[in-house]
Structure formats: C-alpha cells, structure tokens
Scaffold this motif. Sequence first.
Motif, short mmCIF file in Angstrom:
data_model
loop_
_atom_site.label_atom_id
_atom_site.label_comp_id
_atom_site.label_asym_id
_atom_site.label_seq_id
_atom_site.Cartn_x
_atom_site.Cartn_y
_atom_site.Cartn_z
N MET A 1 0.82 -1.19 0.00
CA MET A 1 0.00 0.00 0.00
C MET A 1 0.87 1.26 0.00
O MET A 1 0.47 2.27 -0.54
N ASP A 2 2.05 1.19 0.62
CA ASP A 2 2.90 2.37 0.62
C ASP A 2 3.37 2.71 -0.79
O ASP A 2 3.55 3.87 -1.12
N GLY A 3 3.53 1.68 -1.63
CA GLY A 3 3.89 1.93 -3.02
C GLY A 3 2.79 2.67 -3.75
O GLY A 3 3.05 3.57 -4.55
N LEU A 4 1.54 2.33 -3.45
CA LEU A 4 0.41 3.03 -4.05
C LEU A 4 0.38 4.47 -3.58
O LEU A 4 0.23 5.38 -4.39
N TRP A 5 0.52 4.68 -2.29
CA TRP A 5 0.51 6.05 -1.76
C TRP A 5 1.63 6.87 -2.37
O TRP A 5 1.44 8.03 -2.70
N TRP A 6 2.81 6.28 -2.49
CA TRP A 6 3.94 6.99 -3.06
C TRP A 6 3.69 7.33 -4.52
O TRP A 6 3.99 8.41 -4.98
N THR A 7 3.08 6.38 -5.24
CA THR A 7 2.83 6.57 -6.67
C THR A 7 1.77 7.64 -6.93
O THR A 7 1.92 8.44 -7.85
N VAL A 8 0.71 7.66 -6.13
CA VAL A 8 -0.38 8.60 -6.39
C VAL A 8 -0.16 9.97 -5.75
O VAL A 8 -0.93 10.89 -6.00
N SER A 9 0.87 10.10 -4.93
CA SER A 9 1.13 11.42 -4.33
C SER A 9 1.65 12.37 -5.40
O SER A 9 2.34 11.96 -6.35
N PRO A 10 1.33 13.65 -5.27
CA PRO A 10 1.80 14.63 -6.26
C PRO A 10 3.33 14.63 -6.35
O PRO A 10 4.02 14.59 -5.33
N ARG A 11 3.86 14.65 -7.55
CA ARG A 11 5.31 14.55 -7.77
C ARG A 11 6.11 15.60 -7.01
O ARG A 11 7.15 15.32 -6.44
#
Length: 104
Positions: A1-11
Amino acid sequence: MDGLWWTVSPREERPKYATMFEINSIASALMNTLPLLGGHAAALALLVKRGGMTQHGALSVMALDQLGEGLAKVTIFVVVAVSAPIPDWMRVGIAQPALESRRY
C-alpha cells in the motif's frame, strides 16, 4: 500500500519512499486500531507533518486510496458472485449492485 501512496502522491510533494513506508506502516496500524476513521485522520496528519505534503496533496492521496479500495471490493464481489455455485435468484440479486456501481 505504501507503493500506491507513493505513486499517487503529487510529484512535487512526494516524500522519500522510506518516509512513505514509515507513514503507511503507522497509518495502517492506526486504521486497524482507532474507531470512527481516527486512523484515516491520523494518516492525513502524518502525510502533512512527516511527509511534508500539503493538506490538499494528503487528501488527494487518501481519496485515491479509498477509490482503489472500493473498486477492489466491487471487483472481488463480482468475481465471487460469478464463480461461486449459487442459485440463479441470488446471482440476479448480486449482479444488480455491481451494475449499479458501474454507473458512477
């Protein structure tokens, strides 16, 4: 889930992966411990304080996370309904909410 959060967070606001892993680990524990969305509120605070994100960025991460969870639940519901040996009258009752969810 942390990968998802990292991916969808604004760059431009994205914290380091290790920081997001830490935030997500704490948030996950709190979401499974605190009642009435307390863990989700704590996750927002963690994203802002530890992750250095804006409130808008943290809210977008949580919104996309909840959207993903909802879609996963509907998908699992439909797969089980289609593949499980259940009577036809129950299959019709299960298919209706799945079709309704596609409208939105």
